[in-house]
Design an enzyme around this catalytic site. Structure first.
Site, PDB file in Angstrom:
ATOM      1  N   CYS A  14      48.206   7.127  83.335  1.00 24.04           N
ATOM      2  CA  CYS A  14      47.408   6.023  82.829  1.00 24.04           C
ATOM      3  C   CYS A  14      46.136   5.936  83.654  1.00 24.04           C
ATOM      4  CB  CYS A  14      48.116   4.680  82.883  1.00 24.04           C
ATOM      5  SG  CYS A  14      49.643   4.628  81.962  1.00 24.04           S
ATOM      6  N   ARG A  46      44.350  11.367  82.496  1.00 22.95           N
ATOM      7  CA  ARG A  46      45.513  10.713  83.093  1.00 22.95           C
ATOM      8  C   ARG A  46      46.528  10.246  82.049  1.00 22.95           C
ATOM      9  NH1 ARG A  46      44.392   9.056  88.486  1.00 22.95           N
ATOM     10  NH2 ARG A  46      46.086   7.576  88.341  1.00 22.95           N
ATOM     11  N   TRP A  98      49.683   6.676  79.237  1.00 27.24           N
ATOM     12  CA  TRP A  98      50.741   7.700  79.136  1.00 27.24           C
ATOM     13  C   TRP A  98      52.037   6.905  79.085  1.00 27.24           C
ATOM     14  CZ3 TRP A  98      55.072   9.354  81.857  1.00 27.24           C
ATOM     15  CH2 TRP A  98      55.564  10.615  81.504  1.00 27.24           C
ATOM     16  N   ASN A 120      48.791   0.230  85.596  1.00 20.44           N
ATOM     17  CA  ASN A 120      49.235   1.606  85.822  1.00 20.44           C
ATOM     18  C   ASN A 120      50.411   1.535  86.795  1.00 20.44           C
ATOM     19  OD1 ASN A 120      47.883   4.260  87.903  1.00 20.44           O
ATOM     20  ND2 ASN A 120      49.511   4.371  86.411  1.00 20.44           N
ATOM     21  N   GLY A 121      51.536   2.155  86.426  1.00 21.24           N
ATOM     22  CA  GLY A 121      52.708   2.111  87.304  1.00 21.24           C
ATOM     23  C   GLY A 121      53.936   1.714  86.512  1.00 21.24           C
ATOM     24  N   GLU A 124      53.954  30.745  87.333  1.00 24.41           N
ATOM     25  CA  GLU A 124      52.765  29.964  86.997  1.00 24.41           C
ATOM     26  C   GLU A 124      52.210  30.388  85.632  1.00 24.41           C
ATOM     27  OE1 GLU A 124      51.331  27.392  87.685  1.00 24.41           O
ATOM     28  OE2 GLU A 124      49.215  27.578  87.169  1.00 24.41           O
ATOM     29  N   LYS A 139      51.805  27.880  82.413  1.00 24.44           N
ATOM     30  CA  LYS A 139      50.551  27.684  81.676  1.00 24.44           C
ATOM     31  C   LYS A 139      50.790  27.849  80.183  1.00 24.44           C
ATOM     32  CE  LYS A 139      48.610  26.000  83.979  1.00 24.44           C
ATOM     33  NZ  LYS A 139      48.896  25.760  85.375  1.00 24.44           N
ATOM     34  N   GLU A 194      52.837  24.845  78.688  1.00 23.40           N
ATOM     35  CA  GLU A 194      52.153  23.556  78.542  1.00 23.40           C
ATOM     36  C   GLU A 194      50.958  23.634  77.604  1.00 23.40           C
ATOM     37  OE1 GLU A 194      50.948  21.976  82.353  1.00 23.40           O
ATOM     38  OE2 GLU A 194      50.315  23.923  83.069  1.00 23.40           O
ATOM     39  N   HIS A 253      70.255  41.141  86.386  1.00 26.33           N
ATOM     40  CA  HIS A 253      71.377  40.238  86.653  1.00 26.33           C
ATOM     41  C   HIS A 253      71.569  39.224  85.525  1.00 26.33           C
ATOM     42  CE1 HIS A 253      71.819  41.891  90.658  1.00 26.33           C
ATOM     43  NE2 HIS A 253      70.509  41.790  90.802  1.00 26.33           N
ATOM     44  N   LYS A 285      47.626  14.110  83.608  1.00 25.21           N
ATOM     45  CA  LYS A 285      47.157  14.854  84.771  1.00 25.21           C
ATOM     46  C   LYS A 285      47.793  14.373  86.072  1.00 25.21           C
ATOM     47  CE  LYS A 285      44.306  17.854  86.635  1.00 25.21           C
ATOM     48  NZ  LYS A 285      44.721  19.257  86.478  1.00 25.21           N
TER      49      LYS A 285
HETATM   50  C1  F6R Z   1      50.533  22.256  85.617  1.00 23.19           C
HETATM   51  C2  F6R Z   1      50.167  21.109  86.406  1.00 23.19           C
HETATM   52  C3  F6R Z   1      51.256  20.354  87.060  1.00 23.19           C
HETATM   53  C4  F6R Z   1      50.806  19.841  88.436  1.00 23.19           C
HETATM   54  C5  F6R Z   1      51.890  18.947  89.047  1.00 23.19           C
HETATM   55  C6  F6R Z   1      51.492  18.446  90.431  1.00 23.19           C
HETATM   56  O1  F6R Z   1      49.411  22.881  85.079  1.00 23.19           O
HETATM   57  O2  F6R Z   1      49.021  20.754  86.502  1.00 23.19           O
HETATM   58  O3  F6R Z   1      52.419  21.097  87.157  1.00 23.19           O
HETATM   59  O4  F6R Z   1      50.549  20.941  89.259  1.00 23.19           O
HETATM   60  O5  F6R Z   1      52.109  17.850  88.212  1.00 23.19           O
HETATM   61  O6  F6R Z   1      50.334  17.705  90.360  1.00 23.19           O
HETATM   62  P1  F6R Z   1      49.478  17.427  91.658  1.00 23.19           P
HETATM   63  O7  F6R Z   1      48.961  18.739  92.133  1.00 23.19           O
HETATM   64  O8  F6R Z   1      48.385  16.522  91.223  1.00 23.19           O
HETATM   65  O9  F6R Z   1      50.396  16.804  92.662  1.00 23.19           O
END
Ligand code: F6R
Length: 683
Positions: A2, A30, A78, A104-105, A553, A557, A560, A576, A678
């Site tokens: 949020c 966010r 969110w 927010n929270g 990773e 990507k 998501e 395995h 985010k």
């Molecule tokens: C994936 C992504 C998330 C963040 C994770 C941690 O692309 O962005 O997996 O890496 O939520 O977020 P931060 O780095 O802000 O603690």
């Protein structure tokens, strides 16, 4: 999660709505399930909300025409409590519509409070925990407004609590509290001060309600359990925003005759670089000319000021079709900026931000890296380098798992918390747990002034600039770079490496930005392959050694961004179990180590042959000149040679481009994938 924005401007400025919408655009990363604003002008509050992305709210507002106002609050959501709907969108309002609030929270005792308020006759229109707060605040505000009004002050008060006011003397206390302005050389102070000691900063028409609202906000903070940033506006106090925070972020931007509030400084970076952080359990009264910060007991606090070092233009697309593409392309700069200015005149690595004494670092007998998602994969890459350079055992733990397994952490443990946002609640809770056990915590964060940087013993900043696309790219490569610097610094301080060896490692690291640039310039081949696979249902990623976290990773990507099932495996693990997944045409992407590590290289080439023999379509990331992969690869993405430990900084780039292009080919929004946000500020 949020995004929250607020603005208070001069009486005739009428630009609050625009400022808040600009801020919400910058904070939309966010959360983007729904959005809303409340605009306060003399004569009432206007609240407009809409489901979906901010564009829907803007369209709604356009239909309504001009909404002039001296103050406004806004929210991009969110969803946690209740589906995305207009009813559940913020701002939430009191029953009489006079009070509006964004949050927010998570309020953990919302259910109990809701039952109590329902018994008191409050009717709820939403499923949110926030509506509980607005009714609680409204109920408390009524009590505050009803208290006997001190004759000469026009300010209500509560006897016996100087911070809340009470009697003439206490009323003066209230106003003085509200006058605890920051001397940020704003023009209006002298006039206001001359008018009355009691009204500086607070427009006369807003004073009684603003004072009562401040007291009410302070009272309800003690009744709320959980995390919150709250911004409230009232129709009878159109020149004031009252804010409160506990474990959710709030930064206040200091303007000229106007002030700004935001979940992070990006919300107002285009208007001002001067800002203050609101601390844990503090509240703020924000007027066009003053910012008053109080602790939960009503005592004024000296808030920490900060210089917002993001230029607002780094938070725009700058001609790129998406933030994702822009940020992938910004990686050479992110790595170079993170590396910059780390050496002193004698060539020793210095980390100014690292406030942990060298003698403490010398006693460290174990490191634990805590992080989530992409940041945790950066930590997994760092483990190989730090163990190799420093000979210290390094554990990497998902932050949300860390404290629940009763980890062995002592005063000799160095905990490294990695986070782009600096606001990830899982990581914050893990840091608190580690510090309670006596460990020192170094935060590797991209957001100066964030909660994680404040709650850690030391901070090592990644200088990636604002990362707006929800899926992390440049933060990942900057995090690896920063943790490598930390590893080399530890090796220097602990005497594991000689200065010329460290210099050599740093020189080679300094060559990486140009190599990343080179990888990016070869992106078209990757994009072509991605477009051809747009219909695929699943992709498997394989890697060994540092290539293993890169494979994970790459899979993350793709999940998501493109909503495709993807899994990253250690290449050696294949036989395995996971090899059973391979069938005709199954795309498998393999990160191949340099042929200069033949023992590793040979094994990964065998793994490619094994999946190919079972019908897999193999897409291989390999170094220039590695001819051994040609016979087992359907497609090869080439990267320039680099030392093994630095190879992840190159190998991840084609995987980012691949996911971005495949999602684009599917017509998906790569900057704001579904269901994500985010900053994950809830546990
Ligand atoms: C994936 C992504 C998330 C963040 C994770 C941690 O692309 O962005 O997996 O890496 O939520 O977020 P931060 O780095 O802000 O603690």
């Amino acid at each position: 999660m949020c995004g929250i924005v607020g603005h208070v401007g001069a009486k005739d400025s009428d630009r609050s709505l625009q400022v808040v919408l600009d801020g919400l655009s910058r904070l939309e990363y966010r959360g983007y399930d729904s959005a809303g604003v409340a605009v306060g002008a003399t004569g009432g509050l206007n609240v407009v909300k809409s489901v979906g992305k901010l564009a829907n709210l803007k369209a709604e507002l356009e239909k309504l025409g001009e909404l002039p106002g001296r103050c406004a609050i806004g929210h991009t959501r969110w969803a946690t409590h209740g589906i995305p709907s207009v009813e559940n969108a913020h701002p939430h309002t009191s029953l009489d519509g006079a009070l509006a609030l964004v949050h927010n929270g998570i309020i953990e005792n919302a259910t109990a409070l809701r039952q109590e308020l329902t018994r008191d006759g409050f009717e709820f229109v939403s499923d949110t925990d926030t509506e509980v707060v607005v009714h609680l605040l409204a109920r408390t505000l009524v009590e505050e407004l009803r208290r006997p009004m001190p004759e000469d002050e026009g300010v209500t008060g509560v006897a016996g609590d100087p911070s809340l006011g009470g009697g003439a003397e206490d009323a003066a206390g209230v106003a003085q509290d509200l006058d605890r302005n920051l001397d940020h050389d704003q023009a209006a102070t002298s006039d206001a001060k001359n008018n009355s000691l009691l009204t500086p900063g607070i427009p006369a028409d807003s004073l009684p309600t603003a004072a009562a609202l401040t007291r009410a906000m302070r009272r309800i903070m003690s009744e709320l359990h959980g995390t919150f940033t709250l911004l409230a506006v009232h129709e009878d106090a159109p020149g004031v925003v009252v804010a409160a925070r506990r474990s959710s972020p709030l930064v206040i931007g200091l303007g000229e005759g106007e002030n700004f509030l935001g979940s992070d400084a990006l919300a107002f970076a285009q208007y001002t670089r001067r800002a203050i952080e609101v601390g844990q359990d503090e509240l703020a009264v924000v007027t066009p000319t003053h910012v008053t910060v109080l602790d939960i007991h009503g005592n004024r606090t000296e808030p920490k000021t900060l210089e917002v070092d993001f230029s607002a233009d780094r938070a725009t697309k700058d001609g790129w079709p998406t933030f994702m593409e822009k940020e992938i392309n910004e990686q050479p700069r992110a790595i170079a900026d993170t590396l910059a200015n780390r050496l002193d005149a004698e060539g020793f690595l210095t980390l100014d931000e690292l406030r942990i004494p060298a003698e403490v670092l010398r006693t460290v007998d174990k490191m634990v890296i805590i992080a989530c998602g992409t940041a945790a994969y950066a930590g997994q890459v760092a483990r190989y380098a730090i163990e190799h350079w420093c000979r210290i055992p390094v554990e990497v733990e998902l932050a949300h798992e860390f404290r629940y397994r009763d980890p062995v952490v002592t005063e000799k443990t160095l905990v490294v918390a990695i986070s782009q946002s600096g606001e990830t609640m899982d990581t914050i809770m893990a840091i608190r747990h580690a510090r309670e056990q006596g460990a020192k915590v170094v935060a590797v964060v991209n957001t100066p002034g964030s909660t994680i940087s404040r709650e850690s013993d030391a901070v090592l900043l990644t200088h990636a600039g604002p990362e707006i696309a929800v899926a992390s790219t440049k933060a990942f490569t900057a995090q690896i770079t920063a943790t490598y610097i930390l590893g080399l610094y530890l090796a220097q301080v602990r005497g594991n490496k000689f200065i010329d060896e460290i210099q050599d490692y740093l020189d080679k690291l300094a060559e990486i930005p140009a190599k990343v640039e080179d990888v990016i310039s070869r992106g078209e081949g990757v994009r072509q392959a991605a477009r051809m696979l747009a219909d695929t249902a699943s992709v498997i990623f394989l890697g060994r050694h540092v290539g293993f976290p890169v494979a994970m990773e790459g899979a993350l990507k793709l999940k998501e961004l493109a909503y495709i099932h993807a899994e990253g495996f250690a290449a050696g693990e294949l036989k395995h179990g996971p090899i059973a997944l391979i069938e005709d045409g199954q795309p498998v992407i393999i990160v191949v180590p340099t042929p200069r590590r033949p023992e590793l290289h040979r094994k990964v080439v065998s793994n490619i042959q094994e999946v190919r023999a079972r019908g897999a379509r193999t897409l291989v990331i390999a170094e220039d000149g590695d001819e051994a992969v040609n016979e087992c690869a359907d497609v090869v993405f080439r990267v320039p040679p680099a030392p093994t430990l630095y190879a992840p900084l190159l190998a991840v780039v084609p995987l980012q481009i691949f996911a971005c292009e495949l999602a684009t080919a599917k017509g998906l929004d790569v900057d704001q994938p579904r269901n994500l946000a985010k900053s994950v500020t809830v546990e």
